[in-house]
Design a protein around this motif. Sequence first.
Motif, short mmCIF file in Angstrom:
data_model
loop_
_atom_site.label_atom_id
_atom_site.label_comp_id
_atom_site.label_asym_id
_atom_site.label_seq_id
_atom_site.Cartn_x
_atom_site.Cartn_y
_atom_site.Cartn_z
N ASN A 155 0.83 -1.21 0.00
CA ASN A 155 0.00 0.00 0.00
C ASN A 155 0.86 1.26 0.00
O ASN A 155 0.57 2.24 -0.70
CB ASN A 155 -0.93 0.01 1.21
N GLU A 176 1.12 4.27 -2.84
CA GLU A 176 1.04 5.71 -2.61
C GLU A 176 2.28 6.41 -3.16
O GLU A 176 2.20 7.55 -3.66
CB GLU A 176 0.88 5.99 -1.11
N VAL A 184 -2.03 2.70 -9.79
CA VAL A 184 -2.41 1.88 -8.65
C VAL A 184 -3.90 1.59 -8.72
O VAL A 184 -4.71 2.51 -8.80
CB VAL A 184 -2.07 2.59 -7.32
N LYS A 208 -7.51 0.82 -7.62
CA LYS A 208 -8.41 0.98 -6.49
C LYS A 208 -9.76 0.34 -6.85
O LYS A 208 -10.22 0.47 -7.99
CB LYS A 208 -8.62 2.46 -6.15
N SER A 209 -10.37 -0.34 -5.89
CA SER A 209 -11.64 -1.00 -6.16
C SER A 209 -12.75 0.03 -6.29
O SER A 209 -13.03 0.80 -5.36
CB SER A 209 -11.98 -1.98 -5.03
N ASN A 261 -15.78 1.29 -3.27
CA ASN A 261 -15.87 2.71 -2.96
C ASN A 261 -17.04 3.41 -3.62
O ASN A 261 -17.39 4.52 -3.23
CB ASN A 261 -14.56 3.40 -3.37
N GLY A 274 -11.82 -0.97 -12.42
CA GLY A 274 -11.41 -0.29 -11.19
C GLY A 274 -11.14 1.18 -11.49
O GLY A 274 -11.54 1.70 -12.53
N THR A 287 -8.21 4.66 -10.53
CA THR A 287 -6.89 5.05 -10.05
C THR A 287 -6.84 6.56 -9.87
O THR A 287 -7.68 7.29 -10.42
CB THR A 287 -5.78 4.58 -11.02
N VAL A 315 -9.43 11.40 -10.83
CA VAL A 315 -9.69 9.96 -10.86
C VAL A 315 -9.85 9.50 -12.30
O VAL A 315 -10.57 10.14 -13.09
CB VAL A 315 -10.95 9.60 -10.05
#
Length: 621
Positions: A239, A243, A570, A572-573, A577, A586, A588, A595
């Motif tokens: 993680n 970042e 990266v 992100k689900s 969310n 997904g 990112t 986004v």
Amino acid sequence: MNDGMNQFLQVFFEETEEHLASLELLLLGLDLEQPDAEELNGIFRAAHSIKGSAGMFGFDDLTAVTHELETLLDRIRGGQLALHAEMVDLFLQARDVLMRLLHAHQHQQPDPDIPTAATVQQLRTLLEKAPEPTRVDDSFGFFGQAPGQPGQPGQPGQAVAEDDDFGFFDDAPGAPVAEDDTFGLFAEVPGAPQTEATAPALAIKSVPTVQSAPAKPASHEAESSSIRVSVEKIDSLINLVGELVITQAMLGQLGGALDPSVHERIHQALAQLEHNTRDLQESVMSIRMLPISFIFSRFPRLVRDTSSRLGKQVELQLQGEHTELDKGVIERLSDPLTHIVRNSIDHGIELPEERIQAGKPACGTVRLGAFHQGGSIVVEVSDDGRGLSRERILAKAREKNLAVHDGMSNAEVWPLIFMPGFSTAEMVTDLSGRGVGMDVVKRNIQGMGGRIDIDSAAGLGTRISIRLPLTLAILDGLIVAVAQTHYVIPLTYIVESLQPKASDIRGLGGEEGSVIRVRGEYLPLLSLHDLLGESSPALPPEQSIVVILEADGRLFALLVDDLVGQQQVVIKSLEQNFRRIDGIAGATIMGDGSVALILDVDALPRLAERQGEALHALDQF
């Protein structure tokens, strides 16, 4: 119990699970006619290690079972007891009991239903049938016996017994082989006389001095070159690296606005930061990668037990066991694969007499393989059984009031088995027939961002393919723009990109969609603008960009407004969310904080089909 002891206990539980997994695999691989000495020694060492560690922590039930198991294995490897199939069955039952006991201790939930005493008694009963072993001297064979000593044939000179030198020295010609703690590394020299009590049942080849010399140092080196780290720490590290990737992208975007001639050193530092970040990300991601043998190793036992219960003969063939996959994907893949393999044996593989009548070998084959393809891993389960019954599937679908017809292609019929409650089994058993399973399998695979496909032929067998992402964290992507919105296309799907000409694009009329000619070949043309329902008007095709993509082994073209650039993103689900969106895998965070949505390339053709566009337009040319 204090934290220090808890730490040691956790190591014990993990190591014991590894020993039990190794013990099961070795037992399943034993040749009953001519068992391999090293495999017998490996089984013995696994039981011996569990017994010692369990005794140290006071787990008397584990110690009791492993003590009897160890004693029996010692008689077998020493030649006092012949190995047979019922014995292997009992050893596997004992292994299952040990695993249940281990989990009971690990979760501090005693289970009175575990047949510990019965298992110990069964092992003792086998042990009582074995003759008493010859006495092994406590000197571990460091000193040879004198000529003519009782129990040994008279030989001129001193007899050389086996010792604990792990094969560093060869036996002298004519030396008798005694039972000791060398785990069978020494071979008996041809022509050496033996007594009835000490004659081993196995012929064990000697280990050459050159090969066996580094045996001890290698073991210690392996122990010191690894360290156990909790999964939580690895996840936290991943993680943080994610970042860092986002931060590096932000700095790169800010640096791009600076004049290179004035800020040359800043640009060099940013380039070095990008290089180091990528290397760090690849190294950290490799920590989570595990060989798929981690779950493949469970299936020899599953196939053995399932086929025995059904009265079938089944051989399991494994391929690509060393293919690596993210640990999170591997753990979630275990249950779907288990259900598919059981179905292959239960529904696919015929009984021996049926196979012989059909001109097949009495023993059926189930193949379990894994390989990389593009940016995905493909896991296949295939069998050479009877195949899926198209008629029975359609009949069952009509019973459930599904809209089916006889003119459906096989590619449309086979996915019906994934419908909830769908089963063509003639009777309900403890293995199948309740219509629960395949729908869950599909849902679990899709939940990992993968898909599942079926190919079957009557009388020849069935192949089920599962395609999964290699990792669930970071990917390299091409950023494209559609109506001021950024989307990410994974690089592994991209073949090329080009500026189309109006003369190369042809409409098929009505709602049949369009095709584009690329170097003399026509490809289906999909508009990302239309697929995702953008409200603003789309640009003319000749002012747009076409990205050629490959999914499911087929090429198609995707029309976008512009290419923004390549970037590591990266994942992100989006479902956790926000909500699930068809065609989106997904999201990112971009370097400017906005986004971007990650496209599910495999889902785009199916999305186009549902919207009335013709993915199969190529078939008309």
